[in-house]
Design a protein around this motif. Structure first.
Motif, PDB file in Angstrom:
ATOM      1  N   VAL A  66       0.839  -1.198   0.000  1.00 58.81           N
ATOM      2  CA  VAL A  66       0.000   0.000   0.000  1.00 58.81           C
ATOM      3  C   VAL A  66       0.877   1.252   0.000  1.00 58.81           C
ATOM      4  N   PHE A  67       0.574   2.135  -0.926  1.00 61.23           N
ATOM      5  CA  PHE A  67       1.188   3.453  -0.979  1.00 61.23           C
ATOM      6  C   PHE A  67       0.197   4.451  -0.393  1.00 61.23           C
ATOM      7  N   VAL A  68       0.604   5.165   0.640  1.00 64.26           N
ATOM      8  CA  VAL A  68      -0.242   6.157   1.300  1.00 64.26           C
ATOM      9  C   VAL A  68       0.248   7.545   0.905  1.00 64.26           C
ATOM     10  N   PHE A  69      -0.651   8.348   0.336  1.00 65.59           N
ATOM     11  CA  PHE A  69      -0.322   9.731  -0.011  1.00 65.59           C
ATOM     12  C   PHE A  69      -1.179  10.671   0.822  1.00 65.59           C
ATOM     13  N   VAL A  70      -0.531  11.631   1.481  1.00 65.37           N
ATOM     14  CA  VAL A  70      -1.225  12.589   2.347  1.00 65.37           C
ATOM     15  C   VAL A  70      -1.150  13.976   1.711  1.00 65.37           C
ATOM     16  N   HIS A  71      -2.289  14.590   1.515  1.00 64.09           N
ATOM     17  CA  HIS A  71      -2.365  15.866   0.809  1.00 64.09           C
ATOM     18  C   HIS A  71      -1.913  17.028   1.689  1.00 64.09           C
ATOM     19  N   GLY A  72      -1.626  18.146   1.024  1.00 63.95           N
ATOM     20  CA  GLY A  72      -1.242  19.370   1.714  1.00 63.95           C
ATOM     21  C   GLY A  72      -2.381  20.377   1.758  1.00 63.95           C
ATOM     22  N   GLY A 130       1.309  -6.838   3.233  1.00 62.15           N
ATOM     23  CA  GLY A 130       2.461  -6.317   2.509  1.00 62.15           C
ATOM     24  C   GLY A 130       3.006  -5.027   3.082  1.00 62.15           C
ATOM     25  N   PRO A 131       4.045  -4.520   2.440  1.00 57.62           N
ATOM     26  CA  PRO A 131       4.724  -3.322   2.936  1.00 57.62           C
ATOM     27  C   PRO A 131       3.923  -2.050   2.707  1.00 57.62           C
ATOM     28  N   LEU A 132       4.337  -1.006   3.413  1.00 58.28           N
ATOM     29  CA  LEU A 132       3.751   0.327   3.281  1.00 58.28           C
ATOM     30  C   LEU A 132       4.817   1.289   2.783  1.00 58.28           C
ATOM     31  N   ARG A 133       4.401   2.206   1.942  1.00 59.53           N
ATOM     32  CA  ARG A 133       5.269   3.306   1.508  1.00 59.53           C
ATOM     33  C   ARG A 133       4.468   4.595   1.652  1.00 59.53           C
ATOM     34  N   LEU A 134       5.126   5.625   2.185  1.00 57.10           N
ATOM     35  CA  LEU A 134       4.436   6.873   2.503  1.00 57.10           C
ATOM     36  C   LEU A 134       5.021   8.029   1.705  1.00 57.10           C
ATOM     37  N   ALA A 135       4.153   8.900   1.252  1.00 52.24           N
ATOM     38  CA  ALA A 135       4.576  10.186   0.701  1.00 52.24           C
ATOM     39  C   ALA A 135       3.501  11.203   1.033  1.00 52.24           C
ATOM     40  N   GLY A 136       3.903  12.446   1.157  1.00 48.84           N
ATOM     41  CA  GLY A 136       2.956  13.521   1.414  1.00 48.84           C
ATOM     42  C   GLY A 136       3.536  14.818   0.902  1.00 48.84           C
ATOM     43  N   HIS A 137       2.661  15.752   0.596  1.00 45.93           N
ATOM     44  CA  HIS A 137       3.084  17.003  -0.024  1.00 45.93           C
ATOM     45  C   HIS A 137       2.823  18.178   0.903  1.00 45.93           C
ATOM     46  N   SER A 138       3.843  19.004   1.145  1.00 49.09           N
ATOM     47  CA  SER A 138       3.725  20.230   1.929  1.00 49.09           C
ATOM     48  C   SER A 138       3.313  19.898   3.364  1.00 49.09           C
ATOM     49  N   GLU A 162       8.459   0.697   4.433  1.00 47.46           N
ATOM     50  CA  GLU A 162       9.732   0.489   3.741  1.00 47.46           C
ATOM     51  C   GLU A 162      10.369   1.801   3.289  1.00 47.46           C
ATOM     52  N   LYS A 163       9.552   2.799   3.025  1.00 45.48           N
ATOM     53  CA  LYS A 163      10.067   4.029   2.428  1.00 45.48           C
ATOM     54  C   LYS A 163       9.148   5.183   2.769  1.00 45.48           C
ATOM     55  N   CYS A 164       9.732   6.355   2.998  1.00 47.51           N
ATOM     56  CA  CYS A 164       8.958   7.575   3.223  1.00 47.51           C
ATOM     57  C   CYS A 164       9.578   8.698   2.407  1.00 47.51           C
ATOM     58  N   VAL A 165       8.753   9.395   1.635  1.00 47.74           N
ATOM     59  CA  VAL A 165       9.224  10.514   0.808  1.00 47.74           C
ATOM     60  C   VAL A 165       8.391  11.751   1.132  1.00 47.74           C
ATOM     61  N   PRO A 166       8.860  12.597   2.048  1.00 45.16           N
ATOM     62  CA  PRO A 166       8.201  13.899   2.264  1.00 45.16           C
ATOM     63  C   PRO A 166       8.520  14.826   1.085  1.00 45.16           C
ATOM     64  N   ILE A 167       7.488  15.327   0.427  1.00 44.85           N
ATOM     65  CA  ILE A 167       7.646  16.185  -0.741  1.00 44.85           C
ATOM     66  C   ILE A 167       7.381  17.630  -0.319  1.00 44.85           C
ATOM     67  N   SER A 168       8.380  18.488  -0.481  1.00 42.17           N
ATOM     68  CA  SER A 168       8.261  19.899  -0.081  1.00 42.17           C
ATOM     69  C   SER A 168       7.684  20.028   1.318  1.00 42.17           C
ATOM     70  N   ASP A 206      13.902   4.146   5.618  1.00 44.74           N
ATOM     71  CA  ASP A 206      14.571   4.791   4.487  1.00 44.74           C
ATOM     72  C   ASP A 206      13.770   6.026   4.079  1.00 44.74           C
ATOM     73  N   VAL A 207      14.403   7.194   4.108  1.00 47.29           N
ATOM     74  CA  VAL A 207      13.728   8.464   3.811  1.00 47.29           C
ATOM     75  C   VAL A 207      14.469   9.191   2.703  1.00 47.29           C
ATOM     76  N   THR A 208      13.728   9.715   1.750  1.00 44.29           N
ATOM     77  CA  THR A 208      14.245  10.645   0.754  1.00 44.29           C
ATOM     78  C   THR A 208      13.372  11.889   0.785  1.00 44.29           C
ATOM     79  N   VAL A 209      13.977  13.042   0.958  1.00 47.11           N
ATOM     80  CA  VAL A 209      13.253  14.314   0.922  1.00 47.11           C
ATOM     81  C   VAL A 209      13.281  14.835  -0.505  1.00 47.11           C
ATOM     82  N   TRP A 210      12.130  15.262  -0.996  1.00 51.93           N
ATOM     83  CA  TRP A 210      12.000  15.741  -2.382  1.00 51.93           C
ATOM     84  C   TRP A 210      11.465  17.164  -2.360  1.00 51.93           C
TER      85      TRP A 210
END
Length: 265
Positions: A66-72, A130-138, A162-168, A206-210
């Motif tokens: 599951v990919f979780v996306f959190v809005h800004g 299964g694994p989780l991957r997170l991303a969110g914007h602002s 497994e992975k987190c990508v904070p976007i802006s 594991d984190v990558t900032v975008w």
């Protein structure tokens, strides 16, 4: 320093007023298409309030995870449905996508929103293996980063991320006390520090900032502060501003999606 101007995005983005209507049109078309094909579960409750809902979008076949996306929206506006179309890239990779909506300030505090997103992730994790991957914007970037603090998610859920990508992301909330938006946030030194990912220990995840290369200077700073605090990778996306930096989520093979799904996941 004019803090309100520093954290204002729209005045510095050409045709910024057109973006919400474009997002809505693309999101509505996407939601209709996925609903017709039986691959959308819209408005699943994760709490008791009317905004405590999460939209789920399903790939063809058994999801890899599951990919979780959190809005800004500065914790003050919008809901998850506005960005439904951004699920396309992860779906094409074979992942289910969860997009939670949450209560907004000033009705609730930012700490309350953090707890809501944690609850949403727990409910989603219970729905899928299964694994989780997170991303969110602002503001959503802030919220997914907050999920990695040791006292936010249960250990069994945390281990699946497994992975987190904070976007802006807004990673240090203390400067926001200087803005008029704090009339809604009601932050003080204690609450701002408690909700600032830069003041928490680096997570094992594991984190990558975008961040977009054409963003306002404070957002470039906020992204760098988080990368420095956590010792994680940061990627500056050339030419992208605060509103179009998330467009690449629709493309399975975009550089942003490769950051979220490294090694062909």
């Amino acid at each position: 320093m004019d803090w309100d101007d520093a954290y204002a995005n729209a005045p510095y983005i050409p045709n910024s007023e057109e973006f919400p209507d474009r997002w809505r049109a693309e999101a509505d078309a996407f939601r209709q298409r996925l609903s017709v094909s039986g691959r959308a579960r819209l408005g699943m409750m994760y709490g008791h309030g009317p905004r405590e809902i999460v939209d789920l979008f399903l790939p063809d076949g058994v999801p890899k995870g599951v990919f979780v996306f959190v809005h800004g929206g500065y914790w003050r506006q919008f809901d998850g449905s506005l960005w439904s179309h951004l699920a396309q890239g992860a779906l094409d990779r074979g992942w289910a996508v969860a997009m939670p909506t949450y209560d907004l300030t000033p009705r609730v505090r930012i700490a309350d929103i953090t707890r809501q997103i944690a609850q949403a992730i727990c409910v989603v994790a219970n729905e899928f293996d299964g694994p989780l991957r997170l991303a969110g914007h602002s503001a959503g970037g802030h919220l997914v980063a907050r999920m990695l603090a040791p006292d936010v998610l249960p250990e069994d859920v945390m281990k699946r991320i497994e992975k987190c990508v904070p976007i802006s992301p807004v990673s240090d909330l203390r400067p926001l006390m200087n803005t008029r938006m704090n009339d809604d946030f009601k932050l003080d030194e204690t609450s701002a520090a408690a909700e600032s990912p830069v003041l928490t220990d680096a997570p094992p995840t594991d984190v990558t900032v975008w961040v977009g290369g054409a963003e306002r200077p404070v957002f470039l700073d906020q992204a760098q502060w988080l990368a420095d605090a956590w010792g994680c990778n940061i990627i500056v996306d050339p030419g992208k501003h605060h509103f179009d930096v998330i467009d690449a989520l629709t493309e399975a093979d975009s550089p942003l999606m490769h950051a979220i799904f490294p090694s062909g996941a």
